[in-house]
Design a protein around this motif. Structure first.
Motif, PDB file in Angstrom:
ATOM      1  N   TYR A  54      35.326  33.403  39.745  1.00  0.00           N
ATOM      2  CA  TYR A  54      35.948  32.525  40.725  1.00  0.00           C
ATOM      3  C   TYR A  54      37.125  33.258  41.371  1.00  0.00           C
ATOM      4  O   TYR A  54      37.624  34.256  40.860  1.00  0.00           O
ATOM      5  CB  TYR A  54      36.427  31.226  40.075  1.00  0.00           C
ATOM      6  CG  TYR A  54      37.401  31.456  38.939  1.00  0.00           C
ATOM      7  CD1 TYR A  54      38.756  31.564  39.176  1.00  0.00           C
ATOM      8  CD2 TYR A  54      36.944  31.572  37.628  1.00  0.00           C
ATOM      9  CE1 TYR A  54      39.643  31.790  38.139  1.00  0.00           C
ATOM     10  CE2 TYR A  54      37.826  31.794  36.591  1.00  0.00           C
ATOM     11  CZ  TYR A  54      39.175  31.896  36.854  1.00  0.00           C
ATOM     12  OH  TYR A  54      40.044  32.125  35.828  1.00  0.00           O
ATOM     13  N   ASN A  55      37.560  32.712  42.469  1.00  0.00           N
ATOM     14  CA  ASN A  55      38.691  33.293  43.180  1.00  0.00           C
ATOM     15  C   ASN A  55      39.960  32.570  42.721  1.00  0.00           C
ATOM     16  O   ASN A  55      40.079  31.360  42.909  1.00  0.00           O
ATOM     17  CB  ASN A  55      38.485  33.120  44.693  1.00  0.00           C
ATOM     18  CG  ASN A  55      39.540  33.855  45.492  1.00  0.00           C
ATOM     19  OD1 ASN A  55      40.480  34.402  44.931  1.00  0.00           O
ATOM     20  ND2 ASN A  55      39.368  33.861  46.796  1.00  0.00           N
ATOM     21  N   PRO A  56      40.911  33.264  42.131  1.00  0.00           N
ATOM     22  CA  PRO A  56      42.109  32.586  41.596  1.00  0.00           C
ATOM     23  C   PRO A  56      42.913  31.830  42.653  1.00  0.00           C
ATOM     24  O   PRO A  56      43.437  30.757  42.380  1.00  0.00           O
ATOM     25  CB  PRO A  56      42.937  33.723  41.004  1.00  0.00           C
ATOM     26  CG  PRO A  56      42.012  34.869  40.845  1.00  0.00           C
ATOM     27  CD  PRO A  56      40.912  34.688  41.828  1.00  0.00           C
ATOM     28  N   VAL A  59      41.304  28.505  43.295  1.00  0.00           N
ATOM     29  CA  VAL A  59      41.548  27.593  42.174  1.00  0.00           C
ATOM     30  C   VAL A  59      42.959  27.011  42.265  1.00  0.00           C
ATOM     31  O   VAL A  59      43.174  25.814  42.058  1.00  0.00           O
ATOM     32  CB  VAL A  59      41.331  28.308  40.824  1.00  0.00           C
ATOM     33  CG1 VAL A  59      41.762  27.439  39.670  1.00  0.00           C
ATOM     34  CG2 VAL A  59      39.890  28.717  40.672  1.00  0.00           C
ATOM     35  N   GLN A  60      43.927  27.851  42.588  1.00  0.00           N
ATOM     36  CA  GLN A  60      45.314  27.363  42.710  1.00  0.00           C
ATOM     37  C   GLN A  60      45.440  26.336  43.829  1.00  0.00           C
ATOM     38  O   GLN A  60      46.092  25.302  43.653  1.00  0.00           O
ATOM     39  CB  GLN A  60      46.252  28.541  42.961  1.00  0.00           C
ATOM     40  CG  GLN A  60      46.454  29.413  41.748  1.00  0.00           C
ATOM     41  CD  GLN A  60      47.298  30.648  42.046  1.00  0.00           C
ATOM     42  OE1 GLN A  60      47.635  30.916  43.191  1.00  0.00           O
ATOM     43  NE2 GLN A  60      47.629  31.388  40.993  1.00  0.00           N
ATOM     44  N   THR A  61      44.821  26.601  44.961  1.00  0.00           N
ATOM     45  CA  THR A  61      44.886  25.623  46.058  1.00  0.00           C
ATOM     46  C   THR A  61      44.195  24.318  45.660  1.00  0.00           C
ATOM     47  O   THR A  61      44.692  23.231  45.985  1.00  0.00           O
ATOM     48  CB  THR A  61      44.242  26.188  47.337  1.00  0.00           C
ATOM     49  OG1 THR A  61      42.909  26.613  47.044  1.00  0.00           O
ATOM     50  CG2 THR A  61      45.045  27.354  47.898  1.00  0.00           C
TER      51      THR A  61
END
Length: 140
Positions: A54-56, A59-61
């Motif tokens: 996954y793209n970190p 995930v944060q957004t």
């Protein structure tokens, strides 16, 4: 000769006993030694980068958006509760005012605390002819 034969027999007995003892006590096995391993100096490898599926940043957004949504929902629920309480207080106040007015009206319409003499009920009776006669229930 006899002495010699006795001696030989005695020696044989002793040797037989020692053979039995030797059979009972085992000799320790031979120690097999392995050749020493020469340790290589540790090679300093750069730390491995974790392989993520996954793209970190995405995930944060996503996490931030879900937090904002939860916060908005909580605020909306609080606003609804506050509005419901205000509406309830408003209805209770209207009911209280209505009851006060009704109480005032009933006090105005009721006679004073001293009992007054009420007028007797009058009955209308029709007699023969066109004459109408009013009679009170207390008279006659």
């Amino acid at each position: 000769k006899q002495w010699y034969q006795r001696r030989v027999r005695a020696v044989r007995k002793v040797s037989q006993v020692s053979r039995k003892e030797k059979k009972k006590t085992k000799t320790p096995p031979k120690v097999i030694r392995k050749p020493r391993k020469i340790e290589k100096p540790p090679v300093e490898e750069p730390p491995k980068v974790k392989a993520r599926h996954y793209n970190p940043t995405d995930v944060q957004t996503y996490i931030e958006n879900t937090r904002k949504q939860r916060k908005e929902q909580m605020m909306a629920e609080k606003r609804k509760q506050i509005e419901a309480e205000k509406e309830k207080e408003k209805r209770l106040k209207e009911l209280f005012d209505f009851q006060k007015k009704a109480l005032r009206r009933s006090k105005v319409n009721t006679p004073s605390s001293t009992p007054s003499v009420s007028q007797p009920e009058s009955r209308i009776s029709v007699q023969s002819g066109d004459q109408v006669r009013h009679s009170s229930s207390t008279s006659d």
